[in-house]
Motif scaffolding. Structure first.
Motif, PDB file in Angstrom:
ATOM      1  N   ALA A  94      42.498  29.880  30.178  1.00 57.81           N
ATOM      2  CA  ALA A  94      41.201  29.288  30.825  1.00 57.81           C
ATOM      3  C   ALA A  94      40.069  28.767  30.517  1.00 57.81           C
ATOM      4  O   ALA A  94      40.185  28.077  28.553  1.00 57.81           O
ATOM      5  CB  ALA A  94      40.012  31.007  31.363  1.00 57.81           C
ATOM      6  N   TYR A 244      42.010  36.286  40.010  1.00 60.08           N
ATOM      7  CA  TYR A 244      42.352  35.346  39.127  1.00 60.08           C
ATOM      8  C   TYR A 244      41.258  35.535  38.309  1.00 60.08           C
ATOM      9  O   TYR A 244      41.823  34.747  36.851  1.00 60.08           O
ATOM     10  CB  TYR A 244      43.413  33.713  39.723  1.00 60.08           C
ATOM     11  CG  TYR A 244      41.689  33.353  41.007  1.00 60.08           C
ATOM     12  CD1 TYR A 244      40.303  33.317  40.510  1.00 60.08           C
ATOM     13  CD2 TYR A 244      41.643  33.751  42.235  1.00 60.08           C
ATOM     14  CE1 TYR A 244      39.621  33.089  41.479  1.00 60.08           C
ATOM     15  CE2 TYR A 244      40.500  33.417  43.481  1.00 60.08           C
ATOM     16  CZ  TYR A 244      39.760  32.720  42.759  1.00 60.08           C
ATOM     17  OH  TYR A 244      38.861  32.706  43.846  1.00 60.08           O
ATOM     18  N   TRP A 245      40.285  36.341  38.135  1.00 61.70           N
ATOM     19  CA  TRP A 245      39.290  35.604  36.583  1.00 61.70           C
ATOM     20  C   TRP A 245      39.978  37.080  35.747  1.00 61.70           C
ATOM     21  O   TRP A 245      40.727  38.130  35.816  1.00 61.70           O
ATOM     22  CB  TRP A 245      38.120  36.742  37.082  1.00 61.70           C
ATOM     23  CG  TRP A 245      37.422  36.173  38.242  1.00 61.70           C
ATOM     24  CD1 TRP A 245      36.871  36.566  39.652  1.00 61.70           C
ATOM     25  CD2 TRP A 245      36.985  34.488  38.041  1.00 61.70           C
ATOM     26  NE1 TRP A 245      36.292  35.317  40.545  1.00 61.70           N
ATOM     27  CE2 TRP A 245      36.221  33.671  39.491  1.00 61.70           C
ATOM     28  CE3 TRP A 245      36.327  33.757  37.574  1.00 61.70           C
ATOM     29  CZ2 TRP A 245      36.332  33.516  40.560  1.00 61.70           C
ATOM     30  CZ3 TRP A 245      36.764  32.569  38.407  1.00 61.70           C
ATOM     31  CH2 TRP A 245      35.643  31.617  39.434  1.00 61.70           C
ATOM     32  N   LEU A 249      43.441  30.994  34.104  1.00 64.07           N
ATOM     33  CA  LEU A 249      43.519  30.989  35.337  1.00 64.07           C
ATOM     34  C   LEU A 249      44.602  30.120  35.825  1.00 64.07           C
ATOM     35  O   LEU A 249      45.719  29.692  35.396  1.00 64.07           O
ATOM     36  CB  LEU A 249      41.911  30.426  35.480  1.00 64.07           C
ATOM     37  CG  LEU A 249      41.172  30.398  35.246  1.00 64.07           C
ATOM     38  CD1 LEU A 249      39.728  29.666  34.454  1.00 64.07           C
ATOM     39  CD2 LEU A 249      40.307  31.932  36.241  1.00 64.07           C
TER      40      LEU A 249
END
Length: 268
Positions: A94, A244-245, A249
């Motif tokens: 991420a 998706y957190w 990501l």
């Protein structure tokens, strides 16, 4: 032909004659209709510089001069064969920019209001900190306001209501996660209202989405811009529950965030 129609036509053309995107399309659908949301984001003037499978949309809207987020829009030709193409359906670590793109996409699933003023904070890997943060300014007929997301790891979170939360409700979901909704009123800024949805998952991850009725500018402070936050409780609960957190990501968001502007890195 408007921008939305042009991008849609380009995506359809690529589906028929362009690179093999079957894997990307299947992945995007399994992640919650990402391609559809990115098309919608482009149609509402969102800066998602790499649109899933082709086309670039750049919104040159200075985020700190008080102008509408729809002013100064500049778009490249989405049929340009040299436009960046993301054909990899995987995930990656991420980033702040990727988190902003993901938040914009999640917002596109619940509102057509345009966004601007992108802010984010990367995970601080050198400190062993995996948390990340994203903020966008949402502007509908009621006026501009910030929407934020904070994804946190390894915090020993328990979830549920506390005495500091107004209008609080907490629910245990079928997967074991605790979903809590509540309202906070600002002590430092009179009239400030923060509508919050908090998800504490069984894997220990805490995801918090906040819709405010205010905006914050560096060196100026926070001030109230509207009567109520721009999102309902159902809308922020929808965003916080997107699957998706996580530490990684989807690449579609990471790619879209690379050239996303106007972007500012949040102070650590």
């Amino acid at each position: 032909m408007n921008l939305h129609d042009r991008i849609t036509q380009d995506l359809d053309r690529t589906d028929r004659a362009g690179p093999d995107i079957a894997r990307l399309t299947a992945h995007a659908r399994s992640r919650g209709r990402r391609l559809t949301l990115l098309r919608r984001a482009a149609a509402t003037g969102v800066t998602l510089a790499t649109i899933a499978i082709g086309g670039v949309v750049l919104v040159a809207s200075p985020w700190d001069d008080g102008r509408s987020s729809t002013e100064g829009t500049v778009a490249t030709d989405p049929t340009d064969p040299t436009a960046p193409v993301s054909a990899e359906p995987g995930t990656g670590p991420a980033t702040a920019r990727g988190a902003v793109a993901a938040l914009v996409s999640a917002l596109g699933d619940v509102t057509d209001a345009p966004t601007s003023a992108y802010v984010g904070q990367d995970p601080r890997a050198e400190l062993g900190d995996r948390d990340y943060y994203a903020q966008v300014r949402l502007e509908d007929d009621g006026g501009p306001a910030n929407v934020e997301i904070n994804v946190q790891f390894d915090g020993g979170f328990s979830g549920g209501c506390t005495e500091t939360m107004d209008e609080c409700s907490s629910t245990r979901l079928p997967d074991g996660a605790t979903l809590t909704s509540y309202v906070l009123t600002g002590d430092k800024t009179p009239g400030d209202i923060r509508s919050v949805a908090e998800l504490v998952r069984v894997d220990g991850v805490r995801v918090v989405v906040v819709a405010t009725n205010s905006i914050t500018r560096p060196g100026v402070g926070t001030y109230v811009t509207r009567r109520e936050p721009p999102l309902t409780g159902d809308q922020i609960r929808s965003i916080v529950q997107q699957d998706y957190w996580d530490e990684e990501l989807p690449v579609v968001f990471l790619d879209a965030g690379v050239t996303l502007e106007p972007f500012r890195a949040a102070a650590s």
